[in-house]
Enzyme design. Sequence first.
Site, PDB file in Angstrom:
ATOM      1  N   CYS A   1      -1.090   5.737   9.181  1.00 49.14           N
ATOM      2  CA  CYS A   1      -1.444   4.450   8.568  1.00 49.14           C
ATOM      3  C   CYS A   1      -2.592   4.725   7.603  1.00 49.14           C
ATOM      4  O   CYS A   1      -2.605   5.749   6.931  1.00 49.14           O
ATOM      5  CB  CYS A   1      -1.813   3.431   9.649  1.00 49.14           C
ATOM      6  SG  CYS A   1      -3.222   3.938  10.675  1.00 49.14           S
TER       7      CYS A   1
ATOM      8  N   ARG B   1       0.838  -1.202   0.000  1.00 48.99           N
ATOM      9  CA  ARG B   1       0.000   0.000   0.000  1.00 48.99           C
ATOM     10  C   ARG B   1       0.873   1.253   0.000  1.00 48.99           C
ATOM     11  O   ARG B   1       0.545   2.248  -0.656  1.00 48.99           O
ATOM     12  CB  ARG B   1      -0.948   0.002   1.196  1.00 48.99           C
ATOM     13  CG  ARG B   1      -2.038  -1.059   1.122  1.00 48.99           C
ATOM     14  CD  ARG B   1      -3.015  -0.954   2.282  1.00 48.99           C
ATOM     15  NE  ARG B   1      -3.822   0.256   2.199  1.00 48.99           N
ATOM     16  CZ  ARG B   1      -4.600   0.693   3.190  1.00 48.99           C
ATOM     17  NH1 ARG B   1      -4.629   0.043   4.351  1.00 48.99           N
ATOM     18  NH2 ARG B   1      -5.319   1.786   3.042  1.00 48.99           N
TER      19      ARG B   1
END
Length: 275
Positions: A230, A172
């Site tokens: 995150c 990611r």
Amino acid sequence: MTAIINAADLASESAGPRPPVLLDVRWQLGGPPGRPAYEAGHLPGAVYVDLDTELSAPPGAGGRHPLPDVADFGAAMRRAGVGRDTPVVVYDGGQGWAAARAWWLLRWAGHRDVRVLDGGLAAWEGPLSTEEPKPEEGDFAPVPGSLPLLDADGAAALARDGLLLDARAAERYRGDVEPIDRVGGHIPGALSAPTTENVAENGRFLPVDDLADRFAALGATKGAQVGVYCGSGVSAAHEVLALELAGVPAALYAGSWSQWSADESRPVVTGPDPQ
């Protein structure tokens, strides 16, 4: 005082003269709600706390899991029996992310005695209960600001002038995949530091020396200006907890990638390199 507790010590403290308030914060990204799992069996005396509705505000401009309204959070903690001077232990199913979110919020809001059950429910060897407790109302009154917090501009500045860690999975970070947010990639200057590398296969934190070595290799040492983000500010709290165990204070960018990537004016970098 350490920020984590093992199952044996928790069992001993729970049977002692000053048992901690227990909060069950089971939650899993994309998984089933934690409430049915709680009702099927939880640590005796534990109160269920919902991450999506009690540890977060509704999704919006602040991201997928914005910080909750301070008054609402305080009311939820008091309902759970949290007092200003009562020790608190939080746990989840074993991943540690949700428990760390509860730990971070309570510490940020001024509670000084909060620990995470290392390894979560999976580490508990004692009996479970299906009885839902009705604790006496606590007297905890949140006073935010005890832990450092970043907004988007602060995260961008720290990525330039300090150290900003991206706690998501490496794919990611690189932008190879993005299953949730508008676009993949990372904040310019951020370093990849997946939360999953903070724990062993059993879900428990690595030894403190190993954590310190891991973060030192990234430049996160005592005295460094460190921040973490995150996807939505949940797993990043776990990384902040791991950094605290290693002796490195770190700020949390609560809006994280869900907030950053939703703003088309914010730059995005793809690939393995920070810039």
